[in-house]
Design a protein around this motif. Structure first.
Motif, PDB file in Angstrom:
ATOM      1  N   UNK A 135      16.820 105.731  39.144  1.00  0.00           N
ATOM      2  CA  UNK A 135      17.355 106.050  40.470  1.00  0.00           C
ATOM      3  C   UNK A 135      18.283 104.928  40.953  1.00  0.00           C
ATOM      4  N   UNK A 136      17.907 103.696  40.712  1.00  0.00           N
ATOM      5  CA  UNK A 136      18.740 102.557  41.114  1.00  0.00           C
ATOM      6  C   UNK A 136      20.077 102.546  40.401  1.00  0.00           C
ATOM      7  N   UNK A 137      20.067 102.862  39.119  1.00  0.00           N
ATOM      8  CA  UNK A 137      21.319 102.889  38.356  1.00  0.00           C
ATOM      9  C   UNK A 137      22.222 104.011  38.882  1.00  0.00           C
ATOM     10  N   UNK A 138      21.645 105.187  39.108  1.00  0.00           N
ATOM     11  CA  UNK A 138      22.436 106.312  39.613  1.00  0.00           C
ATOM     12  C   UNK A 138      23.011 105.995  40.986  1.00  0.00           C
ATOM     13  N   UNK A 139      22.205 105.458  41.876  1.00  0.00           N
ATOM     14  CA  UNK A 139      22.705 105.094  43.207  1.00  0.00           C
ATOM     15  C   UNK A 139      23.765 103.997  43.119  1.00  0.00           C
ATOM     16  N   UNK A 140      23.556 103.043  42.253  1.00  0.00           N
ATOM     17  CA  UNK A 140      24.529 101.963  42.087  1.00  0.00           C
ATOM     18  C   UNK A 140      25.874 102.482  41.606  1.00  0.00           C
ATOM     19  N   UNK A 141      25.841 103.402  40.651  1.00  0.00           N
ATOM     20  CA  UNK A 141      27.090 103.988  40.161  1.00  0.00           C
ATOM     21  C   UNK A 141      27.797 104.792  41.247  1.00  0.00           C
ATOM     22  N   UNK A 142      27.020 105.533  42.018  1.00  0.00           N
ATOM     23  CA  UNK A 142      27.621 106.305  43.117  1.00  0.00           C
ATOM     24  C   UNK A 142      28.242 105.401  44.169  1.00  0.00           C
ATOM     25  N   UNK A 143      27.554 104.346  44.506  1.00  0.00           N
ATOM     26  CA  UNK A 143      28.090 103.402  45.497  1.00  0.00           C
ATOM     27  C   UNK A 143      29.351 102.730  44.964  1.00  0.00           C
ATOM     28  N   UNK A 144      29.336 102.353  43.689  1.00  0.00           N
ATOM     29  CA  UNK A 144      30.518 101.725  43.093  1.00  0.00           C
ATOM     30  C   UNK A 144      31.708 102.680  43.097  1.00  0.00           C
ATOM     31  N   UNK A 145      31.440 103.950  42.783  1.00  0.00           N
ATOM     32  CA  UNK A 145      32.513 104.951  42.782  1.00  0.00           C
ATOM     33  C   UNK A 145      33.084 105.130  44.186  1.00  0.00           C
ATOM     34  N   UNK A 146      32.204 105.260  45.166  1.00  0.00           N
ATOM     35  CA  UNK A 146      32.667 105.445  46.539  1.00  0.00           C
ATOM     36  C   UNK A 146      33.429 104.223  47.042  1.00  0.00           C
ATOM     37  N   UNK A 147      32.968 103.040  46.706  1.00  0.00           N
ATOM     38  CA  UNK A 147      33.649 101.812  47.108  1.00  0.00           C
ATOM     39  C   UNK A 147      35.055 101.769  46.514  1.00  0.00           C
ATOM     40  N   UNK A 148      35.140 102.096  45.222  1.00  0.00           N
ATOM     41  CA  UNK A 148      36.446 102.080  44.567  1.00  0.00           C
ATOM     42  C   UNK A 148      37.373 103.126  45.172  1.00  0.00           C
TER      43      UNK A 148
END
Length: 74
Positions: A10-23
């Motif tokens: 769950x942490x990896x998935x959320x981290x990837x989503x946050x990174x995508x949104x930030x970018x």
């Protein structure tokens, strides 16, 4: 152990989503800023050309006026 694996996933998935949104929202401003800087450079170049054209026109008018005055005095 199962909770640790699930939490990590769950942490990896959320981290990837946050990174995508930030970018997407914050990282894109670099491209926009770069585009605006290029447009500013183009406008500054055009302004310098305009100033040069105006200076040439004034110089040409002065030269024509001097020639006309010389022609009248003869």
């Amino acid at each position: 152990m199962l909770y640790l694996l699930f939490g990590t996933l769950v942490g990896v998935v959320l981290g990837l989503n946050i990174a995508y949104l930030y970018q997407r929202f914050v990282g894109g401003k670099g491209k926009v800023e770069q585009k605006l800087r290029a447009e500013i450079r183009e406008l500054e170049k055009r302004l310098r050309q305009k100033d040069d054209y105006i200076a040439r026109a004034i110089k040409s008018i002065k030269e024509e006026e001097e020639e006309r005055r010389k022609g009248l005095t003869k």
